[in-house]
Structure formats: C-alpha cells, structure tokens
Motif scaffolding. Structure first.
Motif, mmCIF file in Angstrom:
data_model
loop_
_atom_site.group_PDB
_atom_site.id
_atom_site.type_symbol
_atom_site.label_atom_id
_atom_site.label_comp_id
_atom_site.label_asym_id
_atom_site.label_seq_id
_atom_site.Cartn_x
_atom_site.Cartn_y
_atom_site.Cartn_z
ATOM 1 N N PHE A 218 -85.394 -26.571 -84.914
ATOM 2 C CA PHE A 218 -86.051 -26.993 -86.156
ATOM 3 C C PHE A 218 -85.065 -27.613 -87.145
ATOM 4 C CE2 PHE A 218 -87.982 -25.958 -90.374
ATOM 5 C CZ PHE A 218 -89.144 -26.701 -90.228
ATOM 6 N N TRP A 219 -83.808 -27.244 -87.042
ATOM 7 C CA TRP A 219 -82.785 -27.681 -87.998
ATOM 8 C C TRP A 219 -82.671 -29.206 -88.049
ATOM 9 C CZ3 TRP A 219 -79.901 -26.751 -92.023
ATOM 10 C CH2 TRP A 219 -78.712 -27.452 -92.234
ATOM 11 N N ASN A 220 -82.660 -29.736 -89.274
ATOM 12 C CA ASN A 220 -82.469 -31.161 -89.498
ATOM 13 C C ASN A 220 -81.524 -31.332 -90.684
ATOM 14 O OD1 ASN A 220 -82.558 -33.862 -90.165
ATOM 15 N ND2 ASN A 220 -84.767 -34.065 -89.943
ATOM 16 N N PRO A 221 -80.258 -31.650 -90.441
ATOM 17 C CA PRO A 221 -79.284 -31.728 -91.534
ATOM 18 C C PRO A 221 -79.565 -32.845 -92.520
ATOM 19 C CG PRO A 221 -78.329 -32.570 -89.501
ATOM 20 C CD PRO A 221 -79.643 -31.959 -89.131
ATOM 21 N N ASP A 222 -80.370 -33.845 -92.121
ATOM 22 C CA ASP A 222 -80.665 -34.950 -93.034
ATOM 23 C C ASP A 222 -81.584 -34.516 -94.173
ATOM 24 O OD1 ASP A 222 -79.135 -36.656 -91.484
ATOM 25 O OD2 ASP A 222 -80.843 -37.286 -90.262
ATOM 26 N N SER A 223 -82.489 -33.565 -93.889
ATOM 27 C CA SER A 223 -83.459 -33.152 -94.909
ATOM 28 C C SER A 223 -83.263 -31.722 -95.398
ATOM 29 C CB SER A 223 -84.887 -33.291 -94.360
ATOM 30 O OG SER A 223 -85.060 -32.483 -93.216
ATOM 31 N N MET A 224 -82.389 -30.962 -94.740
ATOM 32 C CA MET A 224 -82.241 -29.531 -95.042
ATOM 33 C C MET A 224 -80.794 -29.192 -95.421
ATOM 34 S SD MET A 224 -84.272 -28.049 -91.702
ATOM 35 C CE MET A 224 -85.934 -28.609 -91.288
ATOM 36 N N ASP A 225 -80.660 -28.293 -96.387
ATOM 37 C CA ASP A 225 -79.372 -27.645 -96.641
ATOM 38 C C ASP A 225 -79.314 -26.277 -95.978
ATOM 39 O OD1 ASP A 225 -78.321 -29.736 -98.082
ATOM 40 O OD2 ASP A 225 -78.886 -28.910 -100.038
ATOM 41 N N SER A 226 -80.489 -25.672 -95.784
ATOM 42 C CA SER A 226 -80.564 -24.378 -95.113
ATOM 43 C C SER A 226 -81.959 -24.212 -94.532
ATOM 44 C CB SER A 226 -80.265 -23.234 -96.096
ATOM 45 O OG SER A 226 -80.320 -21.980 -95.455
ATOM 46 N N VAL A 227 -82.032 -23.518 -93.402
ATOM 47 C CA VAL A 227 -83.321 -23.137 -92.834
ATOM 48 C C VAL A 227 -83.261 -21.654 -92.491
ATOM 49 C CG1 VAL A 227 -82.658 -23.946 -90.510
ATOM 50 C CG2 VAL A 227 -85.056 -23.569 -91.054
ATOM 51 N N MET A 228 -84.304 -20.931 -92.908
ATOM 52 C CA MET A 228 -84.361 -19.484 -92.757
ATOM 53 C C MET A 228 -85.321 -19.084 -91.652
ATOM 54 S SD MET A 228 -84.695 -18.176 -96.687
ATOM 55 C CE MET A 228 -83.238 -17.951 -97.710
ATOM 56 N N LEU A 229 -84.996 -18.000 -90.971
ATOM 57 C CA LEU A 229 -85.937 -17.349 -90.069
ATOM 58 C C LEU A 229 -86.705 -16.322 -90.893
ATOM 59 C CD1 LEU A 229 -86.875 -17.108 -87.098
ATOM 60 C CD2 LEU A 229 -85.136 -15.329 -86.804
ATOM 61 N N LEU A 230 -88.023 -16.474 -90.954
ATOM 62 C CA LEU A 230 -88.879 -15.639 -91.796
ATOM 63 C C LEU A 230 -89.820 -14.812 -90.932
ATOM 64 C CD1 LEU A 230 -89.903 -18.317 -94.434
ATOM 65 C CD2 LEU A 230 -88.059 -16.649 -94.623
ATOM 66 N N ALA A 231 -90.168 -13.633 -91.417
ATOM 67 C CA ALA A 231 -91.108 -12.757 -90.721
ATOM 68 C C ALA A 231 -92.303 -12.478 -91.623
ATOM 69 C CB ALA A 231 -90.426 -11.451 -90.321
ATOM 70 N N SER A 232 -93.377 -12.047 -91.007
ATOM 71 C CA SER A 232 -94.560 -11.657 -91.764
ATOM 72 C C SER A 232 -94.252 -10.408 -92.583
ATOM 73 C CB SER A 232 -95.727 -11.371 -90.818
ATOM 74 O OG SER A 232 -96.751 -10.686 -91.493
ATOM 75 N N GLY B 26 -82.819 -12.284 -92.904
ATOM 76 C CA GLY B 26 -81.358 -12.194 -92.959
ATOM 77 C C GLY B 26 -80.673 -13.128 -91.974
ATOM 78 N N VAL B 27 -81.441 -14.090 -91.421
ATOM 79 C CA VAL B 27 -80.906 -15.029 -90.436
ATOM 80 C C VAL B 27 -81.220 -16.448 -90.912
ATOM 81 C CG1 VAL B 27 -81.009 -15.807 -88.029
ATOM 82 C CG2 VAL B 27 -81.245 -13.373 -88.572
ATOM 83 N N SER B 28 -80.204 -17.299 -90.964
ATOM 84 C CA SER B 28 -80.407 -18.661 -91.454
ATOM 85 C C SER B 28 -79.330 -19.581 -90.899
ATOM 86 C CB SER B 28 -80.364 -18.700 -92.990
ATOM 87 O OG SER B 28 -79.076 -18.332 -93.469
ATOM 88 N N ILE B 29 -79.567 -20.875 -91.033
ATOM 89 C CA ILE B 29 -78.547 -21.895 -90.798
ATOM 90 C C ILE B 29 -78.172 -22.469 -92.157
ATOM 91 C CG2 ILE B 29 -78.058 -24.158 -89.782
ATOM 92 C CD1 ILE B 29 -80.097 -23.417 -87.583
ATOM 93 N N ALA B 30 -76.897 -22.698 -92.362
ATOM 94 C CA ALA B 30 -76.423 -23.252 -93.637
ATOM 95 C C ALA B 30 -75.516 -24.443 -93.377
ATOM 96 C CB ALA B 30 -75.663 -22.189 -94.430
ATOM 97 N N HIS B 31 -75.676 -25.461 -94.190
ATOM 98 C CA HIS B 31 -74.760 -26.603 -94.158
ATOM 99 C C HIS B 31 -73.609 -26.323 -95.128
ATOM 100 C CE1 HIS B 31 -73.159 -30.639 -94.243
ATOM 101 N NE2 HIS B 31 -74.008 -30.998 -93.283
ATOM 102 N N PRO B 32 -72.369 -26.638 -94.753
ATOM 103 C CA PRO B 32 -71.233 -26.370 -95.659
ATOM 104 C C PRO B 32 -71.361 -27.024 -97.030
ATOM 105 C CG PRO B 32 -70.421 -26.841 -93.445
ATOM 106 C CD PRO B 32 -71.903 -27.117 -93.423
ATOM 107 N N ARG B 33 -72.138 -28.119 -97.116
ATOM 108 C CA ARG B 33 -72.252 -28.776 -98.437
ATOM 109 C C ARG B 33 -72.910 -27.867 -99.474
ATOM 110 N NH1 ARG B 33 -75.747 -32.598 -95.488
ATOM 111 N NH2 ARG B 33 -77.784 -31.603 -95.310
ATOM 112 N N TRP C 57 -79.355 -20.675 -102.474
ATOM 113 C CA TRP C 57 -80.717 -20.937 -101.980
ATOM 114 C C TRP C 57 -81.612 -21.457 -103.097
ATOM 115 C CZ3 TRP C 57 -80.259 -15.603 -99.329
ATOM 116 C CH2 TRP C 57 -79.659 -15.767 -98.061
ATOM 117 N N ASP C 58 -81.447 -20.917 -104.301
ATOM 118 C CA ASP C 58 -82.250 -21.407 -105.430
ATOM 119 C C ASP C 58 -81.940 -22.874 -105.721
ATOM 120 O OD1 ASP C 58 -83.615 -19.043 -105.771
ATOM 121 O OD2 ASP C 58 -82.302 -18.290 -107.364
#
Length: 245
Positions: free
Chosen positions: A132-146, A182-189, A205-206
């Motif tokens: 799912f990760w797309n560095p062009d449009s995302m700075d971070s993507v989180m794994l979320l649960a119900s 508590g699981v995510s991908i982060a871009h160094p920027r 994140w904010d």
C-alpha cells in the motif's frame, strides 16, 4: 508487477525502551519486550514477523534493563540487530526514532512497537502494508485495527479513514472506528527539523495529517495489545483457541 508491489523496507525500528510499568510485577527484573507470550518473548514475536517479511535490519532502542534486552536480541541471526542506546535518557517514541535515524538509513522504514502482536487473517499484514505504501503521496502509513474487536484496548478509537485510506484524528467526545496497532511505515522526511530529546511521534503524525499525508490500512485478523498481565493471559487464550481452530 509494479514496483510498489515489490517494495519492502530494508530496516525496522523496534521500540523496546519503555518502562513497562503497566506490566508489573512481570517487569520487576526484565524489560517488557522480554515478557513471554506462548513461550517466546514479545520482542521475538515481533522480530520473527519482521524477518519473515524480508526486512533485513532491525534497530532496537534500549533503556530499562538495557543490558538484558541487548544481550537477548544480540543472540538472533535474523534480522541483523543494531542497538540504539537510550540508557542515559528515555526519548519517547519520536525522540527514540530520531536518535536512531543514522542506523535506519535514508530510505523509508518500518516502525513496530514491541508489544504489538496479532493473529493473521488471509496473508501477511506487513506485506499488505508494504504494497500500500506510496512515498509520492504519503509521509506515513499506519496499520490499523478495529477498535471494537481488538484485545487489550478499551478506548474510543484513534482515527477515522476515508475511502483512499487518508486518516483524521478522532474528535473530542467522538468515537472512531480504528485504533493504531503500533506498526507503521515512515519516510525520513517526516523527521526534518524534529527536536532533539524526548517527544512523541504524535507530533509528526499530526503534521502529516495537516498535509494530507497520513494514511492507513485495516489489519486483517485479530490484533492484541499486550500491555498488562491480564491482556497477556487473554492473548494466550486467543492464540490457543486459534490453534485449536
């Protein structure tokens, strides 16, 4: 197959430096990541999953009972373990990752709490996160649960998500359907201009939310936040019932 489908991070930040006070008395003489769930330490559950997903390097920060945690993880062959030493000062999530950036490298990386475990649904959730990760449009993507069906969580939820996966915070006195695992991908920027010393990842994140660049995907399976002795017992019951099934 597109490049986005084959990408995976080279490095992961595993947050292991917390004091584990909610897990007392089990953390009287050991750090929380070394508490055992079904015979294996919490951090080994995490590192096994990271290695299985093809992430070759894990940076583990240490603070409470640091010598014990460092000695334990250094016994592993996969993934390669590097230590970010916070013995002198615990830096919170954002400060801890910022300190570890030289070890994590210049490419986007995984961040994984050491007490976040789950029972997989169909396929690997980390593989879905990487796809799912797309560095062009995302700075971070989180794994979320119900929020309604997760173990060890009794709050009002963390985030709402639009059809594209873009996230917004739960409003005051509102309920939100998703909780952060508590699981995510982060871009160094994300960390450009970040302060030195202790601070929370929530600050970054904010900023990503304000820029429309914080995204999420829903975990497929059963997520368990193993934060207390009671949650540990319940998590073992969940895993045992799943093994029987």
């Amino acid at each position: 197959m597109t490049a986005s489908k084959t990408w995976r991070p080279e490095a992961a930040m595993v947050l292991g430096g917390g004091l584990g006070k909610r897990m007392l008395p089990l953390t009287k003489d050991i750090p929380k990541p070394m508490v055992r769930l079904k015979g294996r330490t919490l951090i080994d559950h995490v590192l096994d999953r990271i290695a299985a997903a093809g992430v070759h390097r894990a940076v583990v920060n240490v603070h409470y009972c640091a010598d014990k945690l460092e000695a334990h993880v250094k016994q592993r062959k996969q993934p390669e373990i590097l230590i970010s030493d916070e013995r002198q000062q615990l830096l919170d999530t954002g400060g801890g990752v910022t300190k570890a950036l030289p070890l994590l490298g210049k490419e986007p990386f995984l961040i994984h709490n050491s007490d976040s475990v789950w029972i997989e649904g169909v396929g690997s959730n980390l593989e879905r996160l990487f796809s799912f990760w797309n560095p062009d449009s995302m700075d971070s993507v989180m794994l979320l649960a119900s929020a309604a069906t997760s173990l060890g969580y009794d709050g009002s939820g963390d985030f709402a998500m639009d059809k594209d996966g873009r996230l917004v915070r739960r409003g005051e006195r509102q309920m939100a359907p998703f909780v952060f695992t508590g699981v995510s991908i982060a871009h160094p920027r994300m960390f450009e201009g970040a302060p030195q010393g202790p601070f929370s990842m929530n600050r970054l994140w904010d900023a990503a939310i304000d820029n429309g660049r914080l995204f999420g995907i829903r975990l497929d399976g059963l997520w368990m936040h193993v934060g207390t002795p009671e949650a540990l017992i319940e998590a073992e019951r969940w895993i045992e019932s799943e093994d029987v099934a």
